[in-house]
Design an enzyme around this catalytic site. Structure first.
Site, PDB file in Angstrom:
ATOM      1  N   TRP A  49       0.834  -1.204   0.000  1.00 52.39           N
ATOM      2  CA  TRP A  49       0.000   0.000   0.000  1.00 52.39           C
ATOM      3  C   TRP A  49       0.863   1.245   0.000  1.00 52.39           C
ATOM      4  O   TRP A  49       0.552   2.228  -0.679  1.00 52.39           O
ATOM      5  CB  TRP A  49      -0.962   0.012   1.182  1.00 52.39           C
ATOM      6  N   ASP A 101      -1.571   6.627   6.562  1.00 55.32           N
ATOM      7  CA  ASP A 101      -2.615   5.697   6.134  1.00 55.32           C
ATOM      8  C   ASP A 101      -2.821   4.726   7.294  1.00 55.32           C
ATOM      9  O   ASP A 101      -1.959   3.900   7.579  1.00 55.32           O
ATOM     10  CB  ASP A 101      -2.150   4.963   4.867  1.00 55.32           C
ATOM     11  N   LYS A 152     -12.072  -1.910   6.895  1.00 53.22           N
ATOM     12  CA  LYS A 152     -11.203  -2.766   7.726  1.00 53.22           C
ATOM     13  C   LYS A 152     -11.697  -2.764   9.170  1.00 53.22           C
ATOM     14  O   LYS A 152     -12.069  -3.768   9.704  1.00 53.22           O
ATOM     15  CB  LYS A 152      -9.751  -2.302   7.662  1.00 53.22           C
TER      16      LYS A 152
END
Ligand SMILES: *Cc1c(COP(=O)(O)O)cnc(C)c1O
Length: 360
Positions: free
Chosen positions: A105, A173, A197
């Protein structure tokens, strides 16, 4: 064979949500708060949705210890849109942004930033296939437009122990570990997390931003891509993902009632139970360096690759689903987000033991 009366879903995202949240969400689909109207059909500029927005933002402030210096936004477009909007808004063509490359990511965020300005990768563990965290860089150039980090590496199962204080704006993030433990959120000038999530259903992304960041936007951008416009329109620049935001609010209430301290304590117990079994059980191992292991995503493998499919089938037959590792890594990944209980993890451990005994 041991048996669970519920299916344990260890998916990495969209992830399992607390049962109470699902119950309330499903009731609201039929009738929101006794209005006779489904939550799927309430006006997005009406007073009911406005109350949902306000309460959710207030809860985020409370849970993260943020004061009015921070704006809270709900946005569309998931993590990837944030990867693009961060440099669009905060990285001028002549400027340089620093990125810590701790996983897939992070690397994707870097690729997005390269469209807009200069990117300096300050530290990376790519060469070791991200099986550990990169070292935290010592001499970070002070003139960076911002520094970007990923607090938990969902695919590789590593997690930074803390969110550090740095001299330039820190952008984090936190998609896969927000609300999972106490961290100092105020060390961030901005943090963001996709809902799917640890917050709610896919479709909404939570963004928190210190107000002074809005003055750094130098590029001329269409409204949907400009943070300042989203702030000015209070997250209703266009039709927002009403249902995702509502279910996120239900989860935020659940988190508040439980308390982040308690959640963190349970998350530590859950992770320890599973890592201990991976180390004890001769059929399994993990390549992830001990100090860097994530509490949220536990990545491991079958010592003998040929047992991999057997274990996946065994899990499925035992009511444990979505434990397969990310396609780029293979093996297994058990995502232990807040909705997964200690009992659930004990059951997973019991299934691993049972699998070992059956193999003998
Ligand atoms: C899942 C995830 C994303 C990607 O989210 P999308 O909504 O699929 O773009 C980004 N960052 C992290 C850390 C993630 O876990």
């Amino acid at each position: 064979m041991i048996y669970s009366n519920k299916v344990i879903n260890l998916n990495s995202g969209p992830a399992a949500l607390p049962q109470e949240v699902l119950q309330q969400a499903s009731e609201a689909v039929l009738d929101y708060n006794g209005t006779g109207v489904s939550i799927l059909s309430i006006p997005h500029r009406g007073k009911d949705f406005n109350a949902i927005l306000e309460e959710s933002k207030q809860l985020v402030r409370e849970l993260c210890g943020l004061n009015d210096d921070y704006e809270i936004l709900w946005m569309h477009g998931g993590g990837r849109l944030q990867f693009a909007m961060i440099p669009m808004n905060f990285l001028g063509e002549e400027q340089t942004a620093g990125y810590i490359d701790s996983g897939n990511w992070s690397a994707d965020a870097i690729r997005h930033a390269e469209y807009y300005g200069n990117v300096q990768v300050l530290s990376s563990s790519k060469e070791d296939n991200y099986q550990h965290l990169p070292v935290w860089p010592h001499d970070i150039p002070p003139n960076l437009a911002y520094l970007h980090m990923t607090t938990n590496n969902t695919i590789y199962g590593t997690q930074w122990p803390e969110v550090p204080a740095v001299s330039m704006p820190l952008v984090a993030d936190m998609s896969s570990d927000i609300f999972s433990r106490q961290v100092d959120y105020t060390n961030c000038a901005m943090f963001y997390a996709v809902a799917q999530k640890n917050i709610g259903p896919a479709g909404a992304t939570l963004v928190a931003m210190r107000k002074d960041m809005l003055r750094r936007i130098s590029r001329s951008l269409p409204p949907m891509l400009n943070y300042a416009e989203h702030v000015a329109k209070k997250s209703v620049l266009n039709t927002p993902p009403v249902f995702s935001i509502y279910v996120s609010l239900l989860t935020l209430r659940w988190i508040k009632e439980k308390g982040i301290d308690k959640i963190e304590e349970e998350n530590k117990i859950k992770a320890a139970l599973l890592y201990d079994e991976i180390e004890r059980n001769p059929l399994f191992s993990t390549p992830v360096k001990k100090e860097d292991r994530s509490m949220m995503n536990v990545c491991f493998r079958a010592v003998d690759e040929r047992t991999e499919q057997l274990f996946l089938d065994f899990c499925e037959a035992s009511g444990i689903v979505n434990i397969k590792g990310h396609r780029t890594v293979g093996g297994f990944r058990a995502s232990l987000y807040n909705a997964i209980t200690i009992e659930d993890v004990k059951y997973v451990v019991a299934v691993m033991l049972e699998f070992e005994l059956n193999k003998k």
